[in-house]
Design an enzyme around this catalytic site. Structure first.
Site, PDB file in Angstrom:
ATOM      1  N   GLU A   1      49.208  54.622  45.777  1.00  0.00           N
ATOM      2  CA  GLU A   1      48.292  55.028  44.459  1.00  0.00           C
ATOM      3  C   GLU A   1      47.737  55.706  44.874  1.00  0.00           C
ATOM      4  O   GLU A   1      47.135  56.439  45.970  1.00  0.00           O
ATOM      5  CB  GLU A   1      47.908  53.982  43.750  1.00  0.00           C
ATOM      6  CG  GLU A   1      48.263  52.553  42.835  1.00  0.00           C
ATOM      7  CD  GLU A   1      47.511  52.075  41.613  1.00  0.00           C
ATOM      8  OE1 GLU A   1      46.969  52.270  41.958  1.00  0.00           O
ATOM      9  OE2 GLU A   1      48.625  50.660  41.722  1.00  0.00           O
TER      10      GLU A   1
ATOM     11  N   GLU B   1      46.626  44.998  44.629  1.00  0.00           N
ATOM     12  CA  GLU B   1      45.379  45.815  45.268  1.00  0.00           C
ATOM     13  C   GLU B   1      44.487  43.938  45.022  1.00  0.00           C
ATOM     14  O   GLU B   1      44.106  43.871  43.449  1.00  0.00           O
ATOM     15  CB  GLU B   1      44.888  46.347  44.189  1.00  0.00           C
ATOM     16  CG  GLU B   1      45.113  48.162  44.338  1.00  0.00           C
ATOM     17  CD  GLU B   1      43.817  48.986  43.277  1.00  0.00           C
ATOM     18  OE1 GLU B   1      42.978  48.301  42.556  1.00  0.00           O
ATOM     19  OE2 GLU B   1      43.802  50.085  43.821  1.00  0.00           O
TER      20      GLU B   1
END
Ligand code: GAL
Length: 946
Positions: A508, A433
């Protein structure tokens, strides 16, 4: 300098047994460290380190302050590592949300720099060996000195690093390693701990040796055999060239040598070179998840026929493949990734997770059917990877910070070189991210560069990055294996259609918020019901997410955020909540109900689990949402033996009933192919009547490292666990064991996780002096004596050579606050004069103290001390230098106050608490006792042995 030397393989039919005659030793260096807080900006509180005229960056061996061999560390705390001082800290609303509101980091300078010192003896006959101190990980910004010689600096809180300190050592005498750790700055947005939180090792080798992480073992399967390629680095740290033989052998699990070969090599002085050999293993036993078979490559270096070094590399033989349309394959068999993300964080100990606790945590995950562990978001502990290799757990091994400068690429390289022999590691993640770059061209450039670079270090594994949205652009357009972080960001189908060349998985998913044992949200207490729900902010429930991943072959699988709760990131709450709600298990590893959903669809075991518990006084007649997690075909629910209906279970789902609450027994019966297979029940219990203790292992190794994970529960009169009991429990321990941490999984608990002796160093201050013949002894030793006009003392480092000192009176003192008066008070005295007499508040402490040792310890009787300022008098002749450059001691030491720890205790949270019991090194019976007012006690025996 790296010359690649190819060696021809010779496969020997009759193989000799290996004798381990290597002078190499690799020993744990965890024990008997000293610890004290320093200071990031106040030099005086950082032991004046680096303040000398010439200091460690100016001249070799000029380490001053706490880095010097002679530094007096007797007032420092005795500790063993792994040690995370943040775990000892209280909570504060002003502290960092990410780090779980622990009073460490910017804003808390007094507790953000930690110093560690360890004295160690190196025998005289080690002279000539290479000696290394190896750190598996220190959080963070570690500087290391040995005997005042600066060794180096490791900024990363997650990398492993080591120093060859051979030339700095004193052979045949005492040595000291000093480590300054500065946890002021955060690397991550999650709890990171503080200190030497992983293992430390002392390794000794011959000067001709295989360097740490100097091997790279890969294998190719060919019909009934594996061709193993071993690249082995050898370093020659002799001052002359060396000629040698290098013998590589593969040893199987039972100790048999199954392949070997030998070749010649030579190296110039200070040269490191890589030697490549190929070995054939017939009928190899493959590493897989059910039978994680491991081999060892044993590399021997021989000079004149004598083995001078033996280096062992654990590896597994297996194949892996990430495919764009069918996901992941291990040894040619499809394996759906059923993974969790995890931080290195556990109740009681924070990030200082002993090896045995890592193993325990992995067993909990494996029991849930979890087959993959993503090391979000940093290089993991080597102990974790060893445990994954031996338990059979796939690992997605993640780098910390993305970037393409030499420094940042070196971080990735070090991670990969360290971890590439682990069969468990099946994918490298270059980042997570990275919002600034993940959706743009710069991100694509950086990712493509890092990916190409990574493949030069390991070409056997694919490269991944985890991307949160921006799936159409940037990193996702170049990465081998696309990592989707959260389905709420878009359509994986659309991306797959656009990039049919690309393998992908959910790196995730989840980020759901639940509290163990809670079934109604409680905003005031900040508890969230344990029913699996989409979150108000749009994250998918575990079931919602898994159904998506399970239904698509092109998606290799998903990794849940997270397996275990961790400190920090207490989303959706802030203080007073201090740990997460994301875990399938709480901070102690106690299962929340989601574990049973996953176990139903991830594991091979039959599951039938009912939620919630059935203790709802005051809710009689109200509807309760009852869920059943199961992999049965059908489930029938009964309340007090009355059927509430039988329902069919859809794959990857759960069942629910609305049940009017009435105390009693809620029973579920599970059917497969029409036949009753399982029955399970929850019952309304009575009040707690006794404490119970149980442990994962009742026998542990007496090695000062192994531990037992003890569950504390509360039982009613009938011996049933009371699931909603929150009561205080106190613990005491006898025998060769100690408690290293307690927890209960309550995300808002501010109870201490550790009860440790508090050690306070009180400085001796305000020194003044006068010649003795100008005053009367009887007067000057009196506490009330007025010496204000005397001249300042103990500032210089001794009188000039040849001086004839007169007897002097030195007056100073120290302040004690009233809580300190109850402690054990010791004067860690250092000589500042010859033939010294010492007085405190007019009482004689010692007479005729010689200056030939400069360290003495005087236990001070509390009756001679009082709250406030205590006067100290030293009478003697000041020290005289032998040479003008000598520096005589000018500090009379300090006062050490030790206050015994309070008794260990913890409230149960929804019926449970946890105690971590570690061996203290000796064999014997450890007895843990738990008591709670008005309840029966519990005793648990743990045997510490070989
Ligand atoms: C993700 C992030 C994780 C964690 C999680 C919480 O965006 O990668 O580290 O912060 O969110 O929801």
């Amino acid at each position: 300098m790296n010359r690649l030397k190819l060696i021809l393989a010779t496969f020997l039919m009759t193989l000799p047994a290996l004798a381990d005659s290597s002078p190499r030793s690799h020993e744990i260096f965890n024990f008997d460290w000293k610890f004290a807080y320093g200071h990031p900006s106040d030099a005086a509180r950082d032991f004046n380190t680096g303040t000398g005229y010439f200091t460690y960056l100016a001249k070799a061996g000029y380490g001053d302050g706490a880095t010097a061999l002679a530094f007096d560390d007797r007032t420092w705390r005795d500790i063993d590592v792994p040690h995370d001082w943040a775990a000892e800290m209280p909570f504060d609303a002003k502290a960092s949300h990410s780090h779980g509101y622990k009073t460490v980091g910017h804003g808390y300078p007094d507790t953000s720099v930690g110093w560690y010192r360890k004295h160690f003896f190196i025998p005289a006959d080690d002279d000539g060996k290479r000696i290394f101190i190896e750190f598996d990980g220190v959080y963070r910004d570690a500087q290391v000195w040995v005997n005042g010689f600066y060794c180096g600096h490791e900024k990363s809180g997650y990398q492993s690093f080591s120093f060859d300190v051979s030339e700095f050592l004193n052979y045949g005498s005492d040595n000291v390693v000093a480590v300054r750790v500065d946890a002021t700055m955060e690397e991550g947005w999650f709890y990171e701990g503080a200190g030497i939180y992983r293992n430390v090792w002392l390794t000794k080798t011959a000067p001709l040796y295989v360097p740490q992480y100097g091997t790279y073992v890969t294998s190719e399967l060919d019909a009934q055999k594996a061709i193993v390629s071993a690249r082995v680095k050898v370093t020659n740290k002799r001052l002359t060239a060396s000629g040698f033989n290098i013998r590589n052998s593969i040893v199987d699990r039972t100790g048999n040598v199954v392949a070997t070969n030998e070749a010649d090599g030579d190296l110039h002085s200070m040269e490191t070179s890589e030697f490549v050999c190929r070995l054939t293993v017939q009928n190899p036993v493959l590493w897989n998840l059910d039978h994680p078979n491991l081999y060892k490559l044993v590399t021997e270096i021989l000079e004149d026929g004598k083995v001078v070094d033996v280096y062992k590399t654990t590896f597994g033989i297996r194949t892996i493949k990430w495919t764009p349309d069918k996901g992941f394959f291990l040894n040619g068999e499809h394996v759906k990734i059923k993974g969790t993300n995890n931080h290195q964080n556990h109740a009681g100990v924070g990030s200082a997770i002993p090896d045995a606790l890592y193993q325990w945590r992995l067993r909990q995950l494996k029991e849930m059917g979890n087959n993959t562990y993503r090391t979000s978001h940093y290089p993991p502990s080597p102990a974790l990877l060893d445990a994954c290799d031996s338990i059979g757990m796939l690992v997605l091994d993640e780098n910390r910070l993305m970037g393409t400068t030499d420094e940042l690429l070196l971080q990735l390289k070090r991670l990969m070189e360290r971890d590439r022999n682990h069969p468990s590691v099946v994918l490298w993640s270059i980042g997570n991210e990275e919002w600034m770059i993940e959706g743009n061209d710069r991100g694509a450039r950086i990712a493509a560069f890092m990916q190409a670079f990574a493949k030069t270090i390991d070409s056997t594994r694919a490269i991944n990055a985890a991307v949160s949205g921006n799936w159409n652009n940037g990193i996702s357009t170049v990465i081998d294996v696309m990592g989707f972080n959260y389905l709420r960001h878009g359509s994986t189908d659309a991306i797959h259609e656009k990039n049919p060349w690309q393998a992908s998985l959910g790196t995730e998913e989840g980020s759901t918020n639940t509290t163990r044992g809670i079934y109604f949200d409680d905003e005031e207490k900040q508890y969230l019901a344990a029913y699996d729900r989409d979150t108000p902010s749009g994250f998918f429930s575990i079931e919602h997410g898994w159904k998506h991943y399970a239904a698509r072959d092109y998606l290799a699988g998903m990794c849940i955020w997270t397996g275990f709760d961790y400190r920090g990131e207490s989303t959706p709450y802030t203080y007073p909540s201090v740990s997460t709600y994301f875990g399938m298990m709480d901070l102690c590893g106690f299962p929340k109900d989601n574990v049973y959903y996953l176990k139903s669809w991830w594991s091979k075991q039959d599951v039938l689990h009912i939620l919630p518990h059935w203790n709802w006084p005051g809710k009689e007649g109200q509807l309760i949402d009852v869920w059943v997690y199961s992999n049965m075909d059908e489930v029938e629910l009964f309340l007090n033996n009355k059927s509430l209906g039988r329902q069919k279970m859809a794959v990857n789902s759960h069942l629910s009933w609305q049940v009017k609450y009435k105390p009693g027994t809620l029973k579920a019966v599970g059917f497969k192919a029409g036949k009753k297979v399982l029955e399970s029940k929850v019952e309304t219990t009575g009040n707690p009547a006794s404490v119970a203790l149980s442990s994962d292992r009742n026998r542990i190794k007496a090695d000062r490292r192994d531990l037992s994970v003890v569950t504390v529960s509360l039982k009613d009169k009938k011996g049933r666990d009371v699931p909603d009991a929150n009561l205080p429990v106190s613990f005491s321990i006898a025998g060769p064991g100690k408690i290293i941490g307690v927890g209960n999984g309550d995300p808002a608990s501010h109870e201490p996780d550790q009860f440790i002796d508090s050690i306070v160093t009180v400085p001796l201050i305000n020194w003044v002096q006068k010649p003795l013949d100008e005053v009367s002894i009887n007067d000057v030793i009196q506490p009330g004596f007025d010496a204000k006009l005397w001249e300042p003392a103990l500032r210089d480092h001794g009188l000039d050579p040849g001086s004839k000192p007169v007897k002097m009176v030195f007056r100073g003192g120290f302040s004690l606050s009233s809580p300190l008066l109850s402690g054990k008070i010791e004067w860690m005295f250092r000589s500042v004069a010859t033939n010294q007499s010492l007085y405190i508040n007019g009482h004689e402490v010692a007479k005729a103290v010689r200056d030939d040792s400069d360290r003495y310890l005087f236990l001070l009787d509390q009756s001679m001390l009082h709250e406030g300022f205590n006067s100290v008098v030293i009478i003697g002749r000041p020290l005289v230098k032998t040479n003008p450059w000598d520096e005589m001691n000018n500090s009379p030491g300090s006062i050490k106050v030790s206050i015994d720890a309070k008794q260990w205790r913890r409230n149960t949270f929804n019926g449970l608490a946890q105690v971590l019991v570690q061996s203290t090194g000796e064999p014997g019976e450890i007895v843990l006792t738990a008591t709670s007012p008005e309840l029966d006690d519990a005793h648990l025996v743990i045997e510490a042995g070989k």
